[in-house]
Each structure stands twice: as C-alpha cells, then as structure tokens.
Design a protein around this motif. Structure first.
Motif, PDB file in Angstrom:
ATOM      1  N   ALA A 100       0.845  -1.197   0.000  1.00  0.00           N
ATOM      2  CA  ALA A 100       0.000   0.000   0.000  1.00  0.00           C
ATOM      3  C   ALA A 100       0.883   1.250   0.000  1.00  0.00           C
ATOM      4  O   ALA A 100       0.618   2.211  -0.728  1.00  0.00           O
ATOM      5  N   TYR A 139      -0.990   5.181  -2.280  1.00  0.00           N
ATOM      6  CA  TYR A 139      -2.394   5.450  -1.936  1.00  0.00           C
ATOM      7  C   TYR A 139      -2.506   5.488  -0.410  1.00  0.00           C
ATOM      8  O   TYR A 139      -2.984   4.542   0.217  1.00  0.00           O
ATOM      9  N   GLY A 193      -8.486   3.767  -2.708  1.00  0.00           N
ATOM     10  CA  GLY A 193      -7.339   3.134  -3.337  1.00  0.00           C
ATOM     11  C   GLY A 193      -7.603   1.679  -3.633  1.00  0.00           C
ATOM     12  O   GLY A 193      -8.650   1.146  -3.260  1.00  0.00           O
ATOM     13  N   ASN A 250      -6.794   3.259   2.861  1.00  0.00           N
ATOM     14  CA  ASN A 250      -6.193   2.234   2.006  1.00  0.00           C
ATOM     15  C   ASN A 250      -5.150   1.398   2.766  1.00  0.00           C
ATOM     16  O   ASN A 250      -5.011   0.204   2.531  1.00  0.00           O
TER      17      ASN A 250
END
Ligand SMILES: *Cc1c(COP(=O)(O)O)cnc(C)c1O
Length: 371
Positions: free
Chosen positions: A23, A28, A33, A238
C-alpha cells in the motif's frame, strides 16, 4: 510478573506487513485506493453478499444505515438488549426511541418470540419500528430465519449487527447474510482487525451506492465539489484495508484457533458444573470470538479481580441496554435473562495466539477461586 494476557488482542498471523508495504509502495495513503476496492470485493465474497463498503468503523456503518432509513425524532427502533451500545447509539442520537428485546436462553441472542410479541403490540398501537437491529453475539448468529420472517410479516427493515460474528454461519449462510443489510467491525479486539474499521454489506446495490456516497461527504459526480445533501467522512483508509485483506485470508485459521481455545477451556473446567459456557444454537456454527461462561453462585467481579492480580484481562458480559443509565425508562421486552447473564457471566481471554499454557494457567486460577 508474566506478560499481560489480553482478552482478545490482534493476531497478525498472515502477510499483513507485506500488504501494508505494498500500500505504501502504491502511495495510496488515503481513504480510497486499490486495497480498499480489493478488501470490499474479498469481504463481500466471504459473506456471500454482492455489495460492500469499507468504512472507518462499524459504528459508522450503522450511522449510514440509520440515515438511509431516515430514522428521526419520534421513530422507534427495536434492538437486542444484550449488546454493545454502538448497535443502537446512533439511532437514538437521531432522536429515535429504543425498545429492547431480551435474548433467549438457548443462543443468548434476540428471542424471536419476544420480538414477535413486540411487533404485534407495535402494530396494534400503529407504531411499528423503523428498523429492527438484531445482534450476533460473541460470534454466534441470531435466528435469521425466524427474525427475517417476523420483520417481513410486518414490513420492518432488518439490520444485522454482525460486528462480533465475522466468520460465523447460520444454516450455512455467512454471518450478516440476512435482512436489508449487515454491519461488521474490524476494531482492535474483534476477530479480524484493521486496528479500527468496519464494513456495510447488502444485496441492495443502490443502498450500498448511496451509503458509499454519503461516506464521502455526499459529493456529486462533478468536476467541482457539488453537494445536494450532507454526508460524512467515514471511508476506510487504504493502508488499513491492506491489513484487512491479509486478516481476511487468515480468518478460517483464526476461527479454528478460537474454537480450539474454547474446547480447551471446556476440557479443563469440565468437572465444574457451576460453569456453563455460552450454548451453541443448533442452526449454525459460532466462531467463539470470545469464550464466555456463566458461573452461578460466584461474583464474576471477584474472579475478574483475581485474574487481574495475575495480569490476566477478563470481563463481565455486556451490561444489558435497558440497565444503562443513558437508556433509563426505555421499554424492554423480557430483560431477566440478559440481567442474569450480566450478573453471572465472564468473558475469558480468547486471543487467537493464546497458548495452551496460558489457558491452563487461567483455568487453574478459576478452579482455585471456585473451590
Ligand atoms: C464492536 C461492536 C460494534 C462497534 O464496532 P466499531 O467498529 O468499534 O464501531 C457494534 N456492535 C457490536 C455488537 C460490537 O460488538
């Protein structure tokens, strides 16, 4: 002194770290996301519902549903009496009057007979509730079949609060697969965690689409910021969704461990008939998110204190909503069963990583107290 044993600590047994790294790598770092999308898709699949929206908490999911149902001053909502306050808090904050329904002895979840009685009374008074909130307690589903039929008969929307029951089943249906919509929690102490987080899931595509929009300040699909109604900032990050994806993959293993922990407590405390574990309803398979027992003729608070002395965290059963000062004067159907459970109940440490050594240590302390 030995390390503290928590009631239900997180268990990061999968590739949570790698997912968080991924991630980060995508940059994001936001409440949207690819991880959020992937988590929603995987979760929806796991509960066999076609639509899901990842949120900052289960409380947020409930708030969005109460908004969707336009719950306001003068309305009523029916809710399980034995639950955590979040099940009903946001409906009451909107001005609704709560009516609480006691649990039945065989499942400790909402008693369908009492719900039937309450709905019949409400119909007679021409004051049907705007929603029924039925709670899946400590990893066990309530009786979806009977509760769904009753709600359908009276045309009342049913919300399943499955915050505590991710991974459980009712007649082969996953927890929350009933009624209008279901909500789930990924708080730090729940069966899977994203540190904090929740999910709203439903068969109804447009309901989930409206909730998702409201969770993003009800922004209209325009280039500029256009708003026809007021919303909230409730979406899941996210980064946290990345944890959720990894946790969801581990869910079967976590359930297996939780059920094993429960079985070990049962074995060790077998020769104490005064200890009665939460019964398993015949219609499904609970997760044993927490191992919960009723111990007659003993004050659970003394047991909790003694365990605390050994640096072990335990807790009473939820205090029924009709006994909460904030709901003083609220109507309750039944109430005695939940009260009894609160007076005699004990939630035991149940973390997926709990060792047999610690379970045996906890049981030895309990046996000592009960002697
Ligand atoms: C934990 C819990 C909630 C609230 O979940 P959050 O994600 O902390 O908002 C709601 N209902 C029940 C029954 C719960 O146990």
């Amino acid at each position: 002194m030995s390390e503290r044993v928590f009631l239900s600590p997180p268990w990061m047994g999968g590739n949570e770290r790698e997912m968080v790294e991924a991630a980060f790598a995508s940059n994001y770092i936001a409440p949207c996301g690819p991880m959020v999308d992937a988590f929603e898709e995987a979760f929806a699949q796991s509960v066999a519902l076609p639509h899901a929206c990842a949120l900052s908490s289960c409380s947020a999911a409930l708030d969005l549903l109460f908004h969707e149902l336009n719950i306001q001053k003068g309305d009523r909502v029916f809710c399980s009496d034995l639950t955590f306050v979040a099940s009903v808090a946001s409906a009451v904050r909107r001005g609704a009057e709560p009516v609480f329904i006691d649990c039945d002895k065989t499942s400790w979840t909402m008693d369908p007979d009492l719900l039937g009685e309450a709905l019949a009374d409400a119909r007679r008074d021409n004051r049907l509730p705007k929603a029924v909130i039925a709670v899946d307690l400590y990893g066990q589903c309530c009786d979806y079949g009977r509760i769904e039929n009753l709600c359908a008969e009276h045309g009342v929307p049913l919300i399943i609060d499955a915050a505590e029951a991710v991974g459980a089943t009712y007649k082969g249906r996953p927890a929350g697969n009933a009624g209008l919509a279901a909500v789930y929690s990924f708080n730090g102490n729940k069966i899977i965690t994203t540190s904090g987080g929740g999910m709203l899931a439903s068969r109804d595509a447009s309901l989930v689409a409206r909730a998702t929009k409201r969770a993003q300040q009800s922004r209209e699909p325009k280039v500029w910021y256009e708003h026809e109604e007021l919303g909230y900032n409730y979406r899941m990050s996210n980064i946290l969704a990345a944890i959720g994806i990894a946790q969801l993959r581990m869910l079967p293993e976590i359930v297996r461990r939780k059920r094993q922990i429960f079985a070990r407590y049962g074995e060790r405390l077998r020769d104490h008939p005064e200890i009665r574990f939460m019964p398993e309803a015949s219609y499904g398979e609970p997760t044993r998110w927490l191992t919960v027992a009723q111990i007659e003729a003993h004050d659970p608070n003394l047991l909790i204190q003694t365990l605390e002395g050994a640096n072990i965290e335990s807790r009473p059963i939820w205090k029924p909503m009709h006994l909460q000062p904030v709901f003083r004067g609220a109507r309750v159907y039944g109430g005695a069963i939940g009260e009894r459970l609160f007076k005699t109940g004990l939630c035991l440490p149940s973390g997926a990583g709990l060792s047999t050594f610690d379970i045996d240590r906890i049981c030895a302390i309990l046996k000592d107290c009960l002697r």
